[in-house]
Design an enzyme around this catalytic site. Structure first.
Site, PDB file in Angstrom:
ATOM      1  N   SER A 171       0.952  -1.330   0.399  1.00 46.64           N
ATOM      2  CA  SER A 171      -0.213  -0.178  -0.450  1.00 46.64           C
ATOM      3  C   SER A 171       0.913   1.169   0.352  1.00 46.64           C
ATOM      4  O   SER A 171       2.016   1.715   0.255  1.00 46.64           O
ATOM      5  CB  SER A 171      -0.847   0.240   1.676  1.00 46.64           C
ATOM      6  OG  SER A 171      -2.147   0.873   1.148  1.00 46.64           O
ATOM      7  N   ASN A 172       0.521   2.156  -0.365  1.00 48.55           N
ATOM      8  CA  ASN A 172       0.956   3.864   0.293  1.00 48.55           C
ATOM      9  C   ASN A 172      -0.034   4.725   1.388  1.00 48.55           C
ATOM     10  O   ASN A 172      -0.687   4.578   1.953  1.00 48.55           O
ATOM     11  CB  ASN A 172       0.720   3.981  -1.345  1.00 48.55           C
ATOM     12  CG  ASN A 172       1.266   4.143  -2.298  1.00 48.55           C
ATOM     13  OD1 ASN A 172       2.655   3.812  -2.562  1.00 48.55           O
ATOM     14  ND2 ASN A 172       1.273   4.396  -3.475  1.00 48.55           N
ATOM     15  N   GLU A 173       1.191   5.023   1.695  1.00 46.22           N
ATOM     16  CA  GLU A 173       0.980   5.944   3.134  1.00 46.22           C
ATOM     17  C   GLU A 173      -0.281   7.127   2.694  1.00 46.22           C
ATOM     18  O   GLU A 173      -0.254   8.251   1.578  1.00 46.22           O
ATOM     19  CB  GLU A 173       2.240   6.971   3.102  1.00 46.22           C
ATOM     20  CG  GLU A 173       1.985   7.213   4.622  1.00 46.22           C
ATOM     21  CD  GLU A 173       2.220   6.689   6.151  1.00 46.22           C
ATOM     22  OE1 GLU A 173       1.235   6.716   6.928  1.00 46.22           O
ATOM     23  OE2 GLU A 173       2.941   5.686   5.747  1.00 46.22           O
ATOM     24  N   ALA A 205      -4.198   8.182  -2.953  1.00 47.58           N
ATOM     25  CA  ALA A 205      -2.793   8.051  -3.096  1.00 47.58           C
ATOM     26  C   ALA A 205      -2.720   6.314  -3.520  1.00 47.58           C
ATOM     27  O   ALA A 205      -2.734   4.897  -3.051  1.00 47.58           O
ATOM     28  CB  ALA A 205      -1.929   7.306  -2.427  1.00 47.58           C
ATOM     29  N   VAL A 206      -3.059   5.914  -4.654  1.00 48.76           N
ATOM     30  CA  VAL A 206      -3.051   4.991  -5.547  1.00 48.76           C
ATOM     31  C   VAL A 206      -1.527   4.160  -5.305  1.00 48.76           C
ATOM     32  O   VAL A 206      -0.208   4.633  -5.952  1.00 48.76           O
ATOM     33  CB  VAL A 206      -3.666   4.742  -6.744  1.00 48.76           C
ATOM     34  CG1 VAL A 206      -3.862   3.476  -8.119  1.00 48.76           C
ATOM     35  CG2 VAL A 206      -4.535   6.004  -6.936  1.00 48.76           C
TER      36      VAL A 206
END
Ligand code: C5P
Length: 220
Positions: A25-27, A91-92
Site C-alpha cells: 500500500s501507500n501512505e 495514493a493509488v
C-alpha cells in the site's frame, strides 16, 4: 447556486493484497481528501467520493468504498462521464501482486521476491478522456518538486496539479505548490482545510473558463 457542478473525488490509499493478511500500500490518511470534500460541500456542490480504506470518511457525499486500484478504476470508468470535475488525491498503489493467494502463505514457503503487475493510472485515464471537464491531480515528490509535478501535469493531461512533500503525511498543516500550465502558486504551512478551499476555488475558476470557451489553448 448558479450552476450545478458534480465533483468526483478519489481519496485514500489502495491496498493490494498478496494473501488475506499481507498487502502492498501507500501512505495516506485521507485528510486532504476530506478537506477537499468539506470545501466543495460549503459551495453547495454534489460529490461522488471514492475512497480506499481510511479512518475518516466525509459525510453528505455519495461515498463509494473500495480497496484496490482495480476496484477504484472500475468505479471511475462507470462514473467519470457524468461528472464535471475530478480530483485525484488518492495514493493509488502503482503495482499489485501478480498473484493473490487465497490462504495465508506459510512463513517457511515465503519467497524473497514477489512478482508485480502495474496498476492502471486512474487520473491519467481521466485526463486523456476528459471532455470539457476539469481533472486535478496531486504529486508527492521527494525531489525536484516543481519539475516532476509539471511533467505529470503534462503526461496525464491534467488542468492542475498540487505538489507536496512527505512532511504532509497525516499532518493537519502542510506546504503545497498549486501548478497549472503557466502558474505556480505556493501556500506555506497552512491547514489542509485552507489549502483545500484554495484548490477548489481554482478548480471552479478553471471549470467556468472552460464552459465559457476561455482557456481552450491550454487543453490538448
Ligand atoms: O503516483 P503519481 O506521482 O504518478 O501520482 C500523481 C497523480 O496520479 C495523483 O493524483 C494520483 O492520485 C494519480 N495516480 C492515479 N493512478 C495511479 C497512480 C497515480 O490516479 N496508478
Amino acid at each position: 447556486m448558479s450552476k450545478k457542478i458534480t465533483f468526483l473525488i478519489l481519496s485514500g490509499p489502495t491496498k493490494e493484497y498478496i494473501d488475506p493478511v499481507r498487502y502492498i500500500s501507500n501512505e495516506s490518511s485521507g485528510k486532504m481528501g476530506n478537506a477537499l470534500a468539506q470545501a466543495v460541500l460549503k459551495k453547495g456542490y454534489e460529490i461522488i467520493f471514492i475512497s480506499g480504506p481510511v479512518n475518516i470518511y466525509p459525510k453528505n457525499v455519495r461515498l463509494i468504498k473500495v480497496t484496490t486500484a482495480l476496484e477504484m478504476f472500475k468505479e471511475v470508468k462507470s462514473i467519470f462521464k457524468k461528472t464535471d470535475v475530478t480530483i485525484g488525491v488518492a495514493a493509488v498503489t502503482d503495482y499489485r501482486p501478480f498473484k493473490t493467494y487465497k490462504h495465508k502463505i506459510k512463513k517457511n514457503t515465503l519467497t524473497s521476491s514477489i512478482e508485480l503487475k502495474q496498476n492502471p493510472d486512474i487520473i491519467r485515464y481521466c485526463g486523456k478522456n476528459k471532455k470539457n471537464q476539469v481533472v486535478v491531480g496531486f504529486a508527492l515528490e521527494t525531489e525536484h518538486l516543481v519539475n516532476n509535478a509539471k511533467t505529470k501535469l503534462k503526461n496525464k493531461n491534467l488542468d492542475l496539479i498540487v505538489a507536496n512533500g512527505t512532511e504532509s503525511f497525516g499532518a493537519d498543516n502542510t506546504t503545497v505548490k498549486i501548478i497549472s500550465a503557466d502558474v505556480v502558486l505556493e501556500i506555506k504551512n497552512k491547514n489542509k482545510k485552507i489549502i483545500a478551499r484554495k484548490i477548489i476555488n481554482e478548480t471552479i475558476r478553471i471549470f467556468k473558463n472552460i464552459k465559457s470557451g476561455k482557456n481552450i489553448s491550454q487543453r490538448v
